[in-house]
Design a protein around this motif. Structure first.
Motif, PDB file in Angstrom:
ATOM      1  N   SER A 123       0.833  -1.214   0.000  1.00 29.14           N
ATOM      2  CA  SER A 123       0.000   0.000   0.000  1.00 29.14           C
ATOM      3  C   SER A 123       0.858   1.251   0.000  1.00 29.14           C
ATOM      4  CB  SER A 123      -0.926   0.001   1.226  1.00 29.14           C
ATOM      5  OG  SER A 123      -1.845  -1.070   1.171  1.00 29.14           O
ATOM      6  N   ILE A 124       1.990   1.195   0.704  1.00 30.33           N
ATOM      7  CA  ILE A 124       2.910   2.338   0.717  1.00 30.33           C
ATOM      8  C   ILE A 124       3.493   2.552  -0.677  1.00 30.33           C
ATOM      9  CG2 ILE A 124       5.143   3.146   1.591  1.00 30.33           C
ATOM     10  CD1 ILE A 124       4.388   1.777   4.274  1.00 30.33           C
ATOM     11  N   GLU A 125       3.855   1.465  -1.348  1.00 32.16           N
ATOM     12  CA  GLU A 125       4.389   1.568  -2.713  1.00 32.16           C
ATOM     13  C   GLU A 125       3.351   2.129  -3.675  1.00 32.16           C
ATOM     14  OE1 GLU A 125       5.723  -2.377  -3.532  1.00 32.16           O
ATOM     15  OE2 GLU A 125       7.624  -2.152  -2.420  1.00 32.16           O
ATOM     16  N   ARG A 126       2.077   1.830  -3.423  1.00 33.39           N
ATOM     17  CA  ARG A 126       1.001   2.365  -4.276  1.00 33.39           C
ATOM     18  C   ARG A 126       0.625   3.781  -3.893  1.00 33.39           C
ATOM     19  NH1 ARG A 126      -0.947  -3.132  -3.743  1.00 33.39           N
ATOM     20  NH2 ARG A 126      -2.178  -2.548  -1.906  1.00 33.39           N
ATOM     21  N   LYS A 127       1.315   4.337  -2.880  1.00 36.00           N
ATOM     22  CA  LYS A 127       1.046   5.685  -2.367  1.00 36.00           C
ATOM     23  C   LYS A 127      -0.388   5.810  -1.841  1.00 36.00           C
ATOM     24  CE  LYS A 127       4.521   8.037  -5.205  1.00 36.00           C
ATOM     25  NZ  LYS A 127       5.497   8.041  -4.092  1.00 36.00           N
ATOM     26  N   MET A 128      -0.861   4.712  -1.241  1.00 35.33           N
ATOM     27  CA  MET A 128      -2.160   4.728  -0.573  1.00 35.33           C
ATOM     28  C   MET A 128      -1.988   4.668   0.944  1.00 35.33           C
ATOM     29  SD  MET A 128      -4.512   5.158  -2.777  1.00 35.33           S
ATOM     30  CE  MET A 128      -5.938   4.843  -1.743  1.00 35.33           C
ATOM     31  N   CYS A 129      -0.743   4.613   1.390  1.00 35.03           N
ATOM     32  CA  CYS A 129      -0.450   4.572   2.820  1.00 35.03           C
ATOM     33  C   CYS A 129       0.882   5.269   3.064  1.00 35.03           C
ATOM     34  CB  CYS A 129      -0.410   3.121   3.307  1.00 35.03           C
ATOM     35  SG  CYS A 129      -0.136   2.930   5.088  1.00 35.03           S
ATOM     36  N   TYR A 130       0.976   5.981   4.200  1.00 33.19           N
ATOM     37  CA  TYR A 130       2.179   6.738   4.530  1.00 33.19           C
ATOM     38  C   TYR A 130       2.510   6.515   6.002  1.00 33.19           C
ATOM     39  CZ  TYR A 130       0.832   9.215   0.246  1.00 33.19           C
ATOM     40  OH  TYR A 130       0.474   9.522  -1.039  1.00 33.19           O
ATOM     41  N   PHE A 131       3.782   6.692   6.348  1.00 33.30           N
ATOM     42  CA  PHE A 131       4.184   6.612   7.753  1.00 33.30           C
ATOM     43  C   PHE A 131       4.497   8.009   8.264  1.00 33.30           C
ATOM     44  CE2 PHE A 131       7.801   6.620  10.751  1.00 33.30           C
ATOM     45  CZ  PHE A 131       7.156   6.054  11.847  1.00 33.30           C
ATOM     46  N   ALA A 132       3.958   8.319   9.454  1.00 30.88           N
ATOM     47  CA  ALA A 132       4.262   9.594  10.102  1.00 30.88           C
ATOM     48  C   ALA A 132       4.681   9.317  11.539  1.00 30.88           C
ATOM     49  CB  ALA A 132       3.042  10.513  10.076  1.00 30.88           C
ATOM     50  N   GLY A 133       5.852   9.814  11.902  1.00 27.68           N
ATOM     51  CA  GLY A 133       6.356   9.613  13.253  1.00 27.68           C
ATOM     52  C   GLY A 133       6.233  10.834  14.131  1.00 27.68           C
ATOM     53  N   ASN A 134       5.722  11.928  13.566  1.00 24.72           N
ATOM     54  CA  ASN A 134       5.532  13.148  14.346  1.00 24.72           C
ATOM     55  C   ASN A 134       4.509  14.043  13.655  1.00 24.72           C
ATOM     56  OD1 ASN A 134       7.022  14.788  12.312  1.00 24.72           O
ATOM     57  ND2 ASN A 134       8.785  13.609  13.072  1.00 24.72           N
ATOM     58  N   ALA A 135       4.115  15.113  14.342  1.00 23.33           N
ATOM     59  CA  ALA A 135       3.071  16.004  13.835  1.00 23.33           C
ATOM     60  C   ALA A 135       3.513  16.733  12.572  1.00 23.33           C
ATOM     61  CB  ALA A 135       2.678  16.999  14.913  1.00 23.33           C
ATOM     62  N   LYS A 136       4.793  17.117  12.518  1.00 18.02           N
ATOM     63  CA  LYS A 136       5.296  17.836  11.347  1.00 18.02           C
ATOM     64  C   LYS A 136       5.192  16.974  10.092  1.00 18.02           C
ATOM     65  CE  LYS A 136       9.337  20.464   9.788  1.00 18.02           C
ATOM     66  NZ  LYS A 136      10.722  20.897  10.137  1.00 18.02           N
ATOM     67  N   LYS A 137       5.530  15.689  10.229  1.00 18.51           N
ATOM     68  CA  LYS A 137       5.444  14.770   9.093  1.00 18.51           C
ATOM     69  C   LYS A 137       3.999  14.565   8.678  1.00 18.51           C
ATOM     70  CE  LYS A 137       6.861  11.556   6.193  1.00 18.51           C
ATOM     71  NZ  LYS A 137       7.554  11.899   4.939  1.00 18.51           N
ATOM     72  N   LEU A 138       3.108  14.425   9.638  1.00 16.82           N
ATOM     73  CA  LEU A 138       1.689  14.247   9.322  1.00 16.82           C
ATOM     74  C   LEU A 138       1.141  15.473   8.599  1.00 16.82           C
ATOM     75  CD1 LEU A 138      -0.937  12.662   9.461  1.00 16.82           C
ATOM     76  CD2 LEU A 138      -1.292  13.550  11.778  1.00 16.82           C
ATOM     77  N   ASP A 139       1.504  16.643   9.074  1.00 22.67           N
ATOM     78  CA  ASP A 139       1.087  17.881   8.401  1.00 22.67           C
ATOM     79  C   ASP A 139       1.552  17.902   6.953  1.00 22.67           C
ATOM     80  OD1 ASP A 139      -0.577  19.640   9.667  1.00 22.67           O
ATOM     81  OD2 ASP A 139       1.007  20.564  10.858  1.00 22.67           O
ATOM     82  N   LYS A 140       2.792  17.488   6.729  1.00 17.49           N
ATOM     83  CA  LYS A 140       3.360  17.500   5.389  1.00 17.49           C
ATOM     84  C   LYS A 140       2.618  16.522   4.475  1.00 17.49           C
ATOM     85  CE  LYS A 140       7.754  17.058   2.901  1.00 17.49           C
ATOM     86  NZ  LYS A 140       9.204  16.738   3.027  1.00 17.49           N
ATOM     87  N   ILE A 141       2.295  15.341   4.991  1.00 18.34           N
ATOM     88  CA  ILE A 141       1.568  14.342   4.201  1.00 18.34           C
ATOM     89  C   ILE A 141       0.200  14.880   3.798  1.00 18.34           C
ATOM     90  CG2 ILE A 141       0.432  12.077   4.301  1.00 18.34           C
ATOM     91  CD1 ILE A 141       2.743  11.188   6.160  1.00 18.34           C
ATOM     92  N   ILE A 142      -0.504  15.463   4.768  1.00 14.32           N
ATOM     93  CA  ILE A 142      -1.840  15.995   4.481  1.00 14.32           C
ATOM     94  C   ILE A 142      -1.763  17.134   3.472  1.00 14.32           C
ATOM     95  CG2 ILE A 142      -3.807  17.230   5.477  1.00 14.32           C
ATOM     96  CD1 ILE A 142      -3.368  15.618   8.044  1.00 14.32           C
ATOM     97  N   GLU A 143      -0.766  18.004   3.630  1.00  8.17           N
ATOM     98  CA  GLU A 143      -0.612  19.140   2.712  1.00  8.17           C
ATOM     99  C   GLU A 143      -0.306  18.674   1.293  1.00  8.17           C
ATOM    100  OE1 GLU A 143       2.273  23.057   2.076  1.00  8.17           O
ATOM    101  OE2 GLU A 143       2.410  21.869   3.926  1.00  8.17           O
ATOM    102  N   GLU A 144       0.609  17.694   1.165  1.00 10.41           N
ATOM    103  CA  GLU A 144       1.039  17.246  -0.162  1.00 10.41           C
ATOM    104  C   GLU A 144      -0.016  16.410  -0.879  1.00 10.41           C
ATOM    105  OE1 GLU A 144       4.715  15.230   0.418  1.00 10.41           O
ATOM    106  OE2 GLU A 144       5.891  17.073   0.649  1.00 10.41           O
TER     107      GLU A 144
END
Length: 496
Positions: free
Chosen positions: A443-464
């Protein structure tokens, strides 16, 4: 080296396939226990375990089964002739229809499909946690809880008299040394533990064998095969040459799950505590299992039966889910994006995510869904967040999952298999557990799943990904694959 690699080395280099307690193949339960005891999430739970608490818990489950038997009496099932024996857990009933009845998402669709074809079924349903889901949609026999309790008491009585069983585990000490030399715990490989597991499997098997004889079953369908109770049922069925099919309920071969992937040197025909067949959601899952299990009687050991769908109950004439849609719309804050957080048993979420939910009060509305097996850890998370104006948890925890996914902007979890179901609806997921990265690699390879280890990373995923976090709206899940039911019927008919 990780524990999976170490276990695989053991399977390749040591004769664990020959390990037995009496005539019971014991390696499958040892394998599962080795993964469990070396999972750092479980270490604290193992260390805190207390015998008196276990007894208290068992008694509470017994009382709960009596409550279900009386309160939901009209849905009780009693012993009768049947081609198929179903084995499930009350925790598996998570689809609450607008009628109030609760379906088992894993078995009820199969029950109905087989019944339409003229095959009778009989269901044993264990109460395995302190939250029950009633009224039941289909009938089941919960008296099995009392029967299992009696068996456990019998085993404790037997141990007082040192009832010995023949433990044959060649090179067990060498296996323990290999585990220890690689930094892993090896309590699962002690003779006393193996003997204890063997006693439980054998006593459960005696009970199930009597039931299989009385109902004259030709097939066993079960969910979650890797417990002593389920292995007792499998062992009993195999002794009577009855096929056992494990119905996928979450991660499986395609996601590198310890119970379904990377087995080596499996005996021809399989272990007598291993299912004969596997109903898989996807071709990837089936392919991984078949790579080590092979073909039997012209049927792949693992076959694609499709995801046992929630939509079967909600999109059919039985229930359209309109009541739930209305309730979701009544609680939605339409100016905000809707996020779904799914919780897992025994797993806290990081503090940064708690704070993130509180800090997004103006932009994101959070629907928090409890796991069917709810525990204090999950309840503590809900208690911490339920007062926030952007948090809803009651409807999220009882509404059919696929209706939530149709409204969800994105999904976040520690390691729940809702990641896979979300992908069916085009909803992207974020996982916050590093251990889950391996589970959802595809799922990660299909870009349907992402890993976030902190709030900054989660923000970036949601923004992108904000423009296409939910890439497909209202995509219905597949209705049960006809080949799945056809294969079950073929298995049944071989013993008719």
């Amino acid at each position: 080296m990780n524990i999976f690699d170490c276990v695989n080395d053991i399977e390749k280099d040591f004769p664990v396939a020959d390990w037995k307690v009496d005539d019971i193949d014991i390696w499958p339960i040892v394998r599962i226990n080795l993964f469990y005891e070396n999972n750092r999430i479980n270490l604290a739970k193992i260390q805190k375990k207390h015998r008196l608490l276990d007894i208290f818990y068992e008694v509470k489950l017994l009382m709960l089964s009596f409550y279900v038997f009386i309160k939901d009496f009209k849905h009780n099932e009693f012993l009768h002739k049947s081609e198929v024996l179903f084995w499930g857990y009350n925790a598996g009933r998570t689809i609450r229809l607008s009628t109030g009845e609760v379906c088992c998402q894993n078995l009820d669709m199969i029950k109905e499909k087989l019944q339409e074809k003229g095959y009778k079924g009989y269901t044993l349903e264990n109460i395995s946690n302190l939250k029950v889901n009633i009224p039941r949609y289909t009938k089941s026999d919960v008296n099995v809880c009392f029967d299992l309790f009696k068996i456990k008491c019998k085993i404790k009585f037997m141990k007082l008299f040192s009832n010995k069983h023949d433990v044959y585990c060649p090179k067990m000490n060498e296996v323990k040394r290999y585990l220890q030399s690689n930094g892993f715990l090896c309590n699962s490989c002690s003779e006393s533990v193996l003997s204890n597991e063997g006693i439980h499997i054998k006593e459960y098997a005696k009970y199930f064998e009597k039931i299989l004889s009385r109902i004259d079953a030709n097939l066993v369908l079960l969910v979650c095969w890797y417990s002593c109770t389920a292995m007792g049922l499998i062992y009993a069925a195999r002794r009577k040459y009855i096929s056992c099919v494990d119905i996928q309920h979450g991660l499986a071969g395609g996601n590198n799950h310890r119970a379904y992937a990377r087995w080596y040197n499996v005996p021809q025909g399989g272990y007598n505590t291993l299912p004969t067949n596997f109903w898989c959601w996807s071709a990837d899952d089936a392919e991984v299992i078949n790579s080590w299990y092979g073909i039997d009687d012209g049927i792949n050991r693992a076959f694609v039966g499709g995801r046992t769908p929630q939509s079967y109950f909600l999109d059919s004439d039985k229930d359209h889910g309109n009541k739930w849609i209305e309730m979701i719309n009544q609680t939605r804050q339409h100016e905000k994006k809707m996020a779904l957080l799914t919780l897992q048993t025994g797993t806290p979420i990081p503090l940064w995510l708690i704070n993130y939910i509180k800090n997004t009060i103006d932009t994101i509305q959070w629907y928090i869904r409890l796991h069917p097996v709810t525990d204090n850890i999950q309840q503590d998370i809900v208690n911490e967040l339920k007062k926030e104006k952007n948090v809803e948890w009651k409807i999220a925890s009882s509404c059919p999952l696929h209706l939530l996914l149709e409204f969800t902007f994105f999904h976040i979890t520690s390691h729940s298999t809702v990641v896979l179901e979300a992908e069916e609806y085009g909803v992207k997921s974020v996982i916050v557990s590093e251990q889950a990265v391996n589970y959802f690699k595809a799922s990660i390879e299909r870009k349907m799943c992402y890993f976030a280890g902190n709030a900054k990373k989660l923000d970036k995923i949601i923004e992108e990904t904000s423009e296409n976090m939910h890439v497909i709206n209202h995509k219905s899940m597949e209705i049960a694959n006809k080949n799945g039911i056809k294969n079950l019927i073929k298995i049944i008919d071989t013993l008719r």
